[in-house]
Design an enzyme around this catalytic site. Sequence first.
Site, short mmCIF file in Angstrom:
data_model
loop_
_atom_site.label_atom_id
_atom_site.label_comp_id
_atom_site.label_asym_id
_atom_site.label_seq_id
_atom_site.Cartn_x
_atom_site.Cartn_y
_atom_site.Cartn_z
N ALA A 64 0.72 -1.16 -0.11
CA ALA A 64 0.07 -0.04 0.09
C ALA A 64 0.74 1.16 -0.12
O ALA A 64 2.19 1.09 0.56
CB ALA A 64 -0.89 0.09 1.30
N GLY A 109 0.44 -4.88 0.98
CA GLY A 109 -0.61 -5.19 0.09
C GLY A 109 -0.38 -5.99 -1.20
O GLY A 109 -1.18 -6.35 -1.89
N GLU A 112 -0.81 -9.48 -0.50
CA GLU A 112 -2.13 -9.51 -0.21
C GLU A 112 -2.60 -9.73 -1.43
O GLU A 112 -4.01 -10.50 -1.64
CB GLU A 112 -2.82 -8.42 0.70
CG GLU A 112 -2.17 -8.67 2.33
CD GLU A 112 -2.58 -7.49 2.88
OE1 GLU A 112 -2.35 -6.40 2.62
OE2 GLU A 112 -3.34 -7.61 4.12
N GLU A 132 4.15 -5.07 7.53
CA GLU A 132 3.28 -4.06 8.31
C GLU A 132 3.75 -3.70 9.54
O GLU A 132 3.71 -2.60 10.20
CB GLU A 132 1.67 -4.17 7.84
CG GLU A 132 1.18 -4.18 6.83
CD GLU A 132 1.32 -5.29 5.91
OE1 GLU A 132 2.19 -6.26 6.10
OE2 GLU A 132 0.62 -5.38 4.72
N1 COA Z 1 4.56 3.20 -0.80
C1 COA Z 1 4.91 4.22 -1.33
N2 COA Z 1 6.07 4.70 -2.06
C2 COA Z 1 6.77 3.56 -2.06
C3 COA Z 1 6.63 2.18 -1.47
C4 COA Z 1 5.39 2.14 -0.83
N3 COA Z 1 5.08 1.00 -0.21
N4 COA Z 1 7.62 1.45 -1.79
C5 COA Z 1 8.41 2.14 -2.65
N5 COA Z 1 8.10 3.08 -2.81
C6 COA Z 1 8.62 4.34 -3.57
C7 COA Z 1 9.83 4.96 -2.85
O1 COA Z 1 9.31 5.75 -1.87
C8 COA Z 1 10.61 5.46 -3.77
O2 COA Z 1 9.72 6.71 -4.21
P1 COA Z 1 11.14 7.96 -4.59
O3 COA Z 1 11.86 7.65 -5.65
O4 COA Z 1 10.07 8.96 -4.87
O5 COA Z 1 11.77 8.32 -3.34
C9 COA Z 1 10.58 4.36 -4.96
O6 COA Z 1 9.31 3.78 -4.63
C10 COA Z 1 11.80 3.44 -5.11
O7 COA Z 1 11.94 3.01 -3.82
P2 COA Z 1 13.13 2.75 -2.96
O8 COA Z 1 12.96 2.66 -1.40
O9 COA Z 1 14.02 4.08 -3.46
O10 COA Z 1 13.85 1.28 -3.60
P3 COA Z 1 14.74 0.39 -2.83
O11 COA Z 1 15.30 -0.30 -4.12
O12 COA Z 1 15.85 1.36 -2.24
O13 COA Z 1 13.88 -0.30 -1.59
C11 COA Z 1 12.15 -1.47 -0.82
C12 COA Z 1 12.86 -1.13 -2.26
C13 COA Z 1 10.79 -2.37 -1.56
C14 COA Z 1 12.74 -2.41 -0.16
C15 COA Z 1 11.55 -0.26 -0.48
O14 COA Z 1 11.07 0.60 -1.33
C16 COA Z 1 10.65 -0.55 0.66
O15 COA Z 1 11.11 -0.91 1.96
N6 COA Z 1 9.18 -0.17 0.48
C17 COA Z 1 8.27 -0.08 1.43
C18 COA Z 1 7.60 -1.74 1.37
C19 COA Z 1 6.61 -1.77 2.38
O16 COA Z 1 6.83 -1.63 3.74
N7 COA Z 1 5.37 -1.95 1.95
C20 COA Z 1 4.35 -2.51 2.86
C21 COA Z 1 3.43 -1.21 2.91
S1 COA Z 1 2.07 -1.33 3.92
#
Ligand code: COA
Length: 255
Positions: A64, A109, A112, A132
């Site tokens: 999400a 999500g 999910e 989460e």
């Molecule tokens: N919501 C909103 N934006 C997200 C996102 C999310 N769940 N997951 C990734 N993004 C965005 C980042 O903010 C970034 O945007 P920006 O370039 O404008 O700053 C872009 O996607 C790329 O992500 P980034 O974190 O730079 O890539 P990475 O390779 O370093 O890391 C992840 C990848 C997946 C490990 C990391 O993005 C992450 O932990 N995301 C959240 C995952 C999460 O907790 N999901 C559950 C949500 S309830």
Amino acid sequence: MELVEVQKDGGVATVVVNRPDKLNALNGAVIFELIETFQGLGGDEDVGAVILTGAGEKAFIAGADIGELANQGVLDGKDNARHGQRLTTVIENLPKPVLAAINGYALGGGLEMALACDLRYASSNARLGLPEVSLGIIPGYGGTQRLPRLLGSGRALEMILTGDPLKAEEAAAIGLVNGVFAPSELLAGVRTVADKILSRGRTAVALAKQAVRRGIHLPMAEGLELESDLFGMVSSTEEMREGMSAFLEKRKPQW
Ligand code: COA
């Protein structure tokens, strides 16, 4: 549709979540477009199976949209969960098979969504998890209900309480995904499975899905009742008569 692309080819629709700069994170607009898309595909006679995947090479769906969730209170938090749950329920109840092609991160999500699909295949670089609790929330798009039903509560609780993601091979070993492909072969591999299902009786496939999907929530006696009702329904179709006579014809003695 801006955030969701649909490609149709030979009875298979491929739905692509198209927000690669945000790793295909599900904001309200994406969820809305996905609901509309899946509802449309449910009634589309030209489509017999659906593949769900994410745009880009890094992510299926990274969860999400955290930016949207960050400011939620009790009421909008509940609404957000309901909105996501509506989407996963539409996918789960689609009267045709839905296959997830998990081409990278499937987190929160994203996992999910994959759990609502009938079959899940991952690329070898995929990571699957429900992180989460590390954000101070809980899974809200069906994860606390579908993951234990798929894996049992022991494995599901380990994933939900630690928030640690699994590698694709680990996910395959516990039945979270049905198979693993090299990244460049994922879509073709999933397509082969979809084509095999399409070659079977379409009504039979739809009713078999329904028997499993509805039956899993029922006590055994009611599940068996449901199965016999649906068996009765397939027993009167043209599809069954054609399938049976093709089989019997092939095996007629040749003398
Ligand atoms: N919501 C909103 N934006 C997200 C996102 C999310 N769940 N997951 C990734 N993004 C965005 C980042 O903010 C970034 O945007 P920006 O370039 O404008 O700053 C872009 O996607 C790329 O992500 P980034 O974190 O730079 O890539 P990475 O390779 O370093 O890391 C992840 C990848 C997946 C490990 C990391 O993005 C992450 O932990 N995301 C959240 C995952 C999460 O907790 N999901 C559950 C949500 S309830």
